[in-house]
Design an enzyme around this catalytic site. Sequence first.
Site, PDB file in Angstrom:
ATOM      1  N   CYS A  89      -4.552   7.982   9.134  1.00 58.17           N
ATOM      2  CA  CYS A  89      -4.846   7.460  10.467  1.00 58.17           C
ATOM      3  C   CYS A  89      -4.560   8.494  11.543  1.00 58.17           C
ATOM      4  O   CYS A  89      -3.580   9.227  11.457  1.00 58.17           O
ATOM      5  CB  CYS A  89      -4.005   6.205  10.711  1.00 58.17           C
ATOM      6  SG  CYS A  89      -4.538   4.831   9.688  1.00 58.17           S
ATOM      7  N   ASP A 132       4.438   0.356  12.285  1.00 61.19           N
ATOM      8  CA  ASP A 132       3.224  -0.327  11.814  1.00 61.19           C
ATOM      9  C   ASP A 132       3.165  -1.792  12.251  1.00 61.19           C
ATOM     10  O   ASP A 132       2.118  -2.413  12.177  1.00 61.19           O
ATOM     11  CB  ASP A 132       3.150  -0.244  10.282  1.00 61.19           C
ATOM     12  CG  ASP A 132       3.246   1.178   9.806  1.00 61.19           C
ATOM     13  OD1 ASP A 132       2.219   1.823   9.641  1.00 61.19           O
ATOM     14  OD2 ASP A 132       4.383   1.666   9.634  1.00 61.19           O
ATOM     15  N   VAL A 159       8.073   6.649  16.816  1.00 63.03           N
ATOM     16  CA  VAL A 159       7.811   7.272  15.516  1.00 63.03           C
ATOM     17  C   VAL A 159       6.573   8.178  15.579  1.00 63.03           C
ATOM     18  O   VAL A 159       6.591   9.297  15.076  1.00 63.03           O
ATOM     19  CB  VAL A 159       7.655   6.201  14.412  1.00 63.03           C
ATOM     20  CG1 VAL A 159       7.367   6.856  13.061  1.00 63.03           C
ATOM     21  CG2 VAL A 159       8.913   5.348  14.328  1.00 63.03           C
ATOM     22  N   ARG A 216      -3.643  10.850   3.151  1.00 55.76           N
ATOM     23  CA  ARG A 216      -2.545  11.811   3.236  1.00 55.76           C
ATOM     24  C   ARG A 216      -1.816  11.964   1.900  1.00 55.76           C
ATOM     25  O   ARG A 216      -0.914  12.780   1.755  1.00 55.76           O
ATOM     26  CB  ARG A 216      -1.547  11.374   4.323  1.00 55.76           C
ATOM     27  CG  ARG A 216      -2.191  11.308   5.692  1.00 55.76           C
ATOM     28  CD  ARG A 216      -1.196  11.030   6.765  1.00 55.76           C
ATOM     29  NE  ARG A 216      -0.128  12.012   6.812  1.00 55.76           N
ATOM     30  CZ  ARG A 216      -0.266  13.239   7.297  1.00 55.76           C
ATOM     31  NH1 ARG A 216      -1.420  13.641   7.756  1.00 55.76           N
ATOM     32  NH2 ARG A 216       0.770  14.056   7.318  1.00 55.76           N
ATOM     33  N   LYS A 273       0.845  -1.218   0.000  1.00 54.84           N
ATOM     34  CA  LYS A 273       0.000   0.000   0.000  1.00 54.84           C
ATOM     35  C   LYS A 273       0.867   1.250   0.000  1.00 54.84           C
ATOM     36  O   LYS A 273       0.580   2.202  -0.725  1.00 54.84           O
ATOM     37  CB  LYS A 273      -0.891  -0.020   1.250  1.00 54.84           C
ATOM     38  CG  LYS A 273      -1.479   1.329   1.632  1.00 54.84           C
ATOM     39  CD  LYS A 273      -2.385   1.250   2.834  1.00 54.84           C
ATOM     40  CE  LYS A 273      -1.828   1.714   4.148  1.00 54.84           C
ATOM     41  NZ  LYS A 273      -1.444   3.114   4.266  1.00 54.84           N
ATOM     42  N   ASN A 274       1.916   1.251   0.815  1.00 58.54           N
ATOM     43  CA  ASN A 274       2.684   2.481   0.991  1.00 58.54           C
ATOM     44  C   ASN A 274       3.704   2.740  -0.116  1.00 58.54           C
ATOM     45  O   ASN A 274       4.448   3.710  -0.065  1.00 58.54           O
ATOM     46  CB  ASN A 274       3.339   2.508   2.380  1.00 58.54           C
ATOM     47  CG  ASN A 274       2.288   2.695   3.461  1.00 58.54           C
ATOM     48  OD1 ASN A 274       1.135   3.029   3.160  1.00 58.54           O
ATOM     49  ND2 ASN A 274       2.656   2.478   4.704  1.00 58.54           N
TER      50      ASN A 274
HETATM   51  N1  EPU Z   1       6.637  14.412  10.631  1.00 59.30           N
HETATM   52  C1  EPU Z   1       6.696  15.752  10.948  1.00 59.30           C
HETATM   53  N2  EPU Z   1       6.555  16.678   9.940  1.00 59.30           N
HETATM   54  C2  EPU Z   1       6.357  16.294   8.648  1.00 59.30           C
HETATM   55  C3  EPU Z   1       6.315  14.930   8.313  1.00 59.30           C
HETATM   56  C4  EPU Z   1       6.453  13.995   9.333  1.00 59.30           C
HETATM   57  O1  EPU Z   1       6.873  16.114  12.120  1.00 59.30           O
HETATM   58  O2  EPU Z   1       6.248  17.183   7.781  1.00 59.30           O
HETATM   59  C5  EPU Z   1       6.769  13.410  11.702  1.00 59.30           C
HETATM   60  C6  EPU Z   1       5.455  12.644  11.911  1.00 59.30           C
HETATM   61  O3  EPU Z   1       4.561  13.365  12.710  1.00 59.30           O
HETATM   62  C7  EPU Z   1       5.941  11.364  12.559  1.00 59.30           C
HETATM   63  C8  EPU Z   1       7.301  11.146  11.879  1.00 59.30           C
HETATM   64  O4  EPU Z   1       7.684  12.397  11.323  1.00 59.30           O
HETATM   65  O5  EPU Z   1       6.131  11.559  13.930  1.00 59.30           O
HETATM   66  C9  EPU Z   1       7.311  10.094  10.804  1.00 59.30           C
HETATM   67  O6  EPU Z   1       6.304  10.369   9.838  1.00 59.30           O
HETATM   68  P1  EPU Z   1       6.479   9.978   8.309  1.00 59.30           P
HETATM   69  O7  EPU Z   1       6.454  11.217   7.504  1.00 59.30           O
HETATM   70  O8  EPU Z   1       7.657   9.078   8.176  1.00 59.30           O
HETATM   71  O9  EPU Z   1       5.156   9.149   8.054  1.00 59.30           O
HETATM   72  P2  EPU Z   1       4.199   9.225   6.789  1.00 59.30           P
HETATM   73  O10 EPU Z   1       4.970   9.368   5.539  1.00 59.30           O
HETATM   74  O11 EPU Z   1       3.084  10.183   7.061  1.00 59.30           O
HETATM   75  C10 EPU Z   1       4.245   6.682   6.214  1.00 59.30           C
HETATM   76  C11 EPU Z   1       3.221   5.595   6.126  1.00 59.30           C
HETATM   77  C12 EPU Z   1       2.773   5.190   7.519  1.00 59.30           C
HETATM   78  C13 EPU Z   1       3.996   4.724   8.297  1.00 59.30           C
HETATM   79  C14 EPU Z   1       5.074   5.823   8.316  1.00 59.30           C
HETATM   80  C15 EPU Z   1       6.353   5.382   8.989  1.00 59.30           C
HETATM   81  C16 EPU Z   1       2.121   6.043   4.049  1.00 59.30           C
HETATM   82  C17 EPU Z   1       0.891   6.491   3.338  1.00 59.30           C
HETATM   83  N3  EPU Z   1       2.078   6.068   5.371  1.00 59.30           N
HETATM   84  O12 EPU Z   1       3.579   7.777   6.839  1.00 59.30           O
HETATM   85  O13 EPU Z   1       1.903   4.091   7.355  1.00 59.30           O
HETATM   86  O14 EPU Z   1       3.611   4.414   9.611  1.00 59.30           O
HETATM   87  O15 EPU Z   1       5.374   6.236   6.969  1.00 59.30           O
HETATM   88  O16 EPU Z   1       6.922   4.304   8.322  1.00 59.30           O
HETATM   89  O17 EPU Z   1       3.114   5.672   3.429  1.00 59.30           O
HETATM   90  C18 EPU Z   1      -0.021   2.806   7.700  1.00 59.30           C
HETATM   91  O18 EPU Z   1       0.236   2.231   6.635  1.00 59.30           O
HETATM   92  O19 EPU Z   1      -0.914   2.412   8.491  1.00 59.30           O
HETATM   93  C19 EPU Z   1       0.738   3.994   8.066  1.00 59.30           C
HETATM   94  C20 EPU Z   1       0.332   4.850   9.012  1.00 59.30           C
END
Ligand code: EPU
Length: 475
Positions: A136, A330, A352, A112, A39-40
């Site tokens: 989420c 996750d 995280v 997102r 998915k990601n």
């Molecule tokens: N963060 C910030 N500012 C930003 C971006 C991120 O402070 O501009 C912080 C977040 O708040 C968090 C940390 O950085 O504390 C990590 O966030 P990240 O950006 O890595 O997460 P994401 O890209 O929003 C993706 C996956 C998540 C997965 C995380 C970590 C997708 C669509 N989502 O989220 O997957 O947990 O990376 O590997 O790719 C899921 O599949 O259920 C899911 C939540």
Amino acid sequence: MSAEPSARSFDSSYPDPGDMLVVRGGTPLCGEIRVRGAKNLVSKAMVAALLGSTPSTLYDVPAIRDVEVVTGLLRLHGVRVESLGDGRLVLDPANVETADVEELNVHAGASRIPILFCGPLLHRLGRAFIPDLGGCRIGGRPIDFHLDALREMGAVVDKTPDGLVITAPDGLHGTTLRLPYPSVGATEQVLLTAVLADGITELHNAAVEPEITDLIALLQKMGALITAHTDRLLRIEGVPALRGYAHRPLPDRLEAASWACAALATRGDVLVRGARQADLMTFLNVYRAVGGEFEVDDDPVDGGIRFWHPGGDLGAVALETDVHPGFMTDWQQPLVVALTQARGLSIVHETVYENRLGFTDALVTMGATIQVYSACLGATPCRFGHGGYRHSAVISGPSKLQGNDLVIPDLRGGFSHFIAALAAEGTSRVFGVHLIDRGYEDFGAKLAALGATVDGPAYERAGLRLAGGPLEAAR
Ligand code: EPU
């Protein structure tokens, strides 16, 4: 499939009673299922198709709601998205156009992914509108890293009541960036923007998750020039144009680990076809430390990993979630359910997301002994140590779980509720099932294939997919 009708009445605070499944617990999950493209990665790969001058083909795309949402967003931007069956998706960006704001806002809060449209739309149209984001509820999930990076590359961001309007009056250019934290999304943002920007971008402290490596491989197929150096440094040399790709995504290592934990918590035996050892090595180490058994079959077509509970007691562990190559956040939620069945005290430090332990409240109502703390209960203090965030858990087991009413809080937490309901004695009603559809393909059919006793209104409604097939939204 049947379950005893429950005599319990609906609490008026529960979500739609039609979005509910009844789970009769106590039966080990046994059998085999298959995971498809991650998915990601898939959702980002679909966005990347916007960058190409020719159509792209994506294989092994799961039929999940996140894919439907991105399909809808791409179509609003004039991209032709066509499902050729068996998970094959063709994306043709020949006629990219500005989408209607009101139509885009229908998707506000659903995902997102829209934030990742910024770079490609700026390159194609010189303007991007981004509606309010969803995803989420597992923490604040800000987008400051994304916007700061875009601004450094020449974008101008205007916040309007409807959403963000982003322009690039002088085009986008390469620059040197350092992420405050190796965010997956912000790294993807920089990659999708820098590949067509003018000049060289150096991204320090980049995320290096396998999904990022796969996105880089896909962009390389399109003609991008990206070098991954040691110490989380990515160097991207902008090129004038990119072509379409043909890509088979890495398998979903999050879904694979979810079913592995379901096998452990229910004392079952599940073969996850498509699961790949290389993407799961950290998870497998912990699985083994807890007492779970696994066997890897490397066959490229029919291979996978068989996960099972070998009998006897599971053992407690102490772990911290972390960015790759650490233990994924996750994986944490499904594993915690299995840890309620382990003998002794387990400690989980979530580093995280600041709010990813809320799902444990429901486990406690089922009889689990879990205490959640705002202190860092790990070897390394994390970003959340002083904010009062309940981000460390102590799990004491083994506990006999009893069925209960459960309301799904988020995707992985929801899967964990299902595992708990399946491991418990008696009947549970699980509300908010549609959230599972976001990331688990054929959830109902897979539960059935593994011998789970599940029934309820959500089975009768189109919301819960019962069998595989072409993508509903992409037909
Ligand atoms: N963060 C910030 N500012 C930003 C971006 C991120 O402070 O501009 C912080 C977040 O708040 C968090 C940390 O950085 O504390 C990590 O966030 P990240 O950006 O890595 O997460 P994401 O890209 O929003 C993706 C996956 C998540 C997965 C995380 C970590 C997708 C669509 N989502 O989220 O997957 O947990 O990376 O590997 O790719 C899921 O599949 O259920 C899911 C939540």
